[in-house]
Design a protein around this motif. Structure first.
Motif, PDB file in Angstrom:
ATOM      1  N   THR A  29       0.829  -1.205   0.000  1.00 36.79           N
ATOM      2  CA  THR A  29       0.000   0.000   0.000  1.00 36.79           C
ATOM      3  C   THR A  29       0.863   1.254   0.000  1.00 36.79           C
ATOM      4  O   THR A  29       0.566   2.232  -0.693  1.00 36.79           O
ATOM      5  CB  THR A  29      -0.932   0.011   1.223  1.00 36.79           C
ATOM      6  N   TRP A  51      -7.106  -2.710   0.550  1.00 34.68           N
ATOM      7  CA  TRP A  51      -7.972  -1.740  -0.127  1.00 34.68           C
ATOM      8  C   TRP A  51      -8.895  -1.049   0.861  1.00 34.68           C
ATOM      9  O   TRP A  51      -9.377  -1.660   1.817  1.00 34.68           O
ATOM     10  CB  TRP A  51      -8.803  -2.437  -1.196  1.00 34.68           C
ATOM     11  N   SER A  52      -9.107   0.208   0.621  1.00 37.19           N
ATOM     12  CA  SER A  52     -10.018   1.004   1.442  1.00 37.19           C
ATOM     13  C   SER A  52     -10.628   2.087   0.561  1.00 37.19           C
ATOM     14  O   SER A  52     -10.174   2.321  -0.571  1.00 37.19           O
ATOM     15  CB  SER A  52      -9.281   1.643   2.626  1.00 37.19           C
ATOM     16  N   VAL A  78      -8.872   4.152  -2.831  1.00 34.92           N
ATOM     17  CA  VAL A  78      -9.525   4.327  -4.136  1.00 34.92           C
ATOM     18  C   VAL A  78      -9.638   5.811  -4.472  1.00 34.92           C
ATOM     19  O   VAL A  78      -9.420   6.226  -5.620  1.00 34.92           O
ATOM     20  CB  VAL A  78     -10.912   3.654  -4.134  1.00 34.92           C
TER      21      VAL A  78
END
Length: 409
Positions: free
Chosen positions: A191, A248-249, A253
């Protein structure tokens, strides 16, 4: 305006003024121009404020920073002797005073360093207001959303009045929010790599959008883009950095969409060779993600062929990026890009040597090999820089003229 009135002397940095006067003396001695023409040309330029107000500018900026940080510190200290309402009102009044005072001084054509110092206090005071409001509402002070609000407010201030100090505070706090908000939801190594690459994409797109609009802001965004691209490949080359995958969050995005929107805006509004910058940043994001996903051993005592290949590809990708930044720094007359590329390459190569190759090439031989790599890379870099600068001089009007100050001779 009377067209026959003499133009006001243009302020220039000391180095440029010294170069111009040396060239005028040379042209006069060769009979290209006479003494009167040389004096006329010289009268159109004067020494800028770079030297005369250098110390004052530094002291004013430091004073503004200390006052602004002190306001935030006072909020953090909780000021128990005042009620929450009184604390909030006091901080807001101080912020409004700095905000109005900075713009009033700018309207009166006050000294730019003084205006910048007051605007800096206003930008830092905005953070104090946000954190005081959060404290009154029982919001934790370490919430990334507060950084986002602070960044948005100071960036808006900077753009509305075209002020560098609020803009720089907004960029700094915005970068902090860019990483803190997505990692707040789910930290992982991959990330971080994606965020670094996406930051390079966003900043390069914004730099192209600002060219010809707000040039100083374009300069800052281009610097941020170069730094983020170098960091993205550096972190991606760390063995095992992407083993946890991307978490993912919603905010991850959001930042990716923002980066894509910046590139799309640059493509639509600024067609031409400048698009190579954001497209190159997109390539860096892709390469960095691929390197981070490339599974390698984290045990430096057991280096296999895959680890060698991963290190070789990482070094090659970093060298290509560094060369591209050197070329961009030369074309755009942006020395920080060149400096960052050279320093980044040295640090990256040294890190890779000790992290991957040290168990194989040990002791003094490691330094011999590393020094040889630096000598060869430095020679190639210097030669490429000189050839690129010469091409730019030859392609410019009057290409055979003496290079401008700072150009390689």
């Amino acid at each position: 305006m009377n067209p026959s009135a003499p133009a006001l002397p243009r302020p220039v940095p000391p180095r440029q003024l010294a170069w111009l006067r040396a060239e005028l003396d040379d042209w006069t001695s060769q009979g290209i121009i006479d003494d009167d023409q040389a004096r006329l040309i010289s009268s159109r330029y004067r020494l800028g404020d770079h030297t005369r107000f250098g110390i004052g500018r530094v002291l004013l900026s430091l004073g503004g920073a200390f006052v602004g940080i002190g306001l935030i510190w006072l909020v953090a200290a909780n000021l128990d002797q005042l009620s929450p309402t009184s604390r909030f009102a006091a901080v807001v009044l101080l912020w409004l005073a700095f905000l109005a005072g900075g713009e009033a001084l700018a309207a009166r054509k006050a000294s730019p360093p003084l205006v910048g110092a007051v605007r800096l206090m206003a930008a830092l005071g905005a953070g104090a207001v946000i954190f005081q409001a959060a404290q009154s509402l029982q919001v934790p002070a370490f919430e990334p959303r507060l950084l986002g609000l602070w960044a948005a407010g100071t960036l808006l201030h900077g753009y509305l009045v075209r002020a560098s100090m609020p803009f720089l505070v907004g960029v700094a706090t915005g970068i902090a929010w860019w990483f803190a908000q997505p990692l707040w939801d789910g930290p992982s190594g991959l990330t971080v790599v994606v965020l670094l690459g996406a930051a390079a994409v966003l900043a390069s797109g914004l730099a192209v959008l600002h060219d010809g609009w707000i040039v100083p802001f374009a300069w800052t965004w281009r610097t941020v883009a170069g730094g983020m691209a170098l960091l993205a490949l550096f972190v991606a080359a760390i063995p095992g950095i992407g083993s946890d995958g991307v978490v993912w969050s919603t905010w991850l995005v959001v930042v990716l969409v923002a980066a894509a929107a910046a590139v799309a805006g640059a493509v639509i509004t600024r067609p031409g060779t400048r698009l190579l910058e954001p497209l190159g940043a997109v390539a860096v994001l892709g390469v960095a993600t691929a390197l981070a996903l490339w599974t390698t051993s984290t045990d430096t005592s057991d280096i296999d062929t895959a680890d060698w290949l991963h290190a070789a590809v990482s070094v090659l990708a970093y060298v290509v990026l560094a060369v591209a930044l050197v070329a961009l720094g030369t074309v755009r007359d942006h020395p920080p890009l060149t400096a960052m590329a050279m320093v980044g390459l040295v640090v990256f190569t040294t890190f890779q040597s000790f992290a991957v190759f040290a168990p194989i090439v040990t002791g003094a031989w490691l330094f011999v090999v590393l020094g040889t790599v630096f000598l060869g890379t430095g020679f190639l870099f210097d030669r490429a820089r000189r050839e690129l600068a010469q091409v730019l001089v030859d392609d410019s009007p009057g290409g055979s003229a003496t290079p401008a100050p700072g150009a390689p001779r």
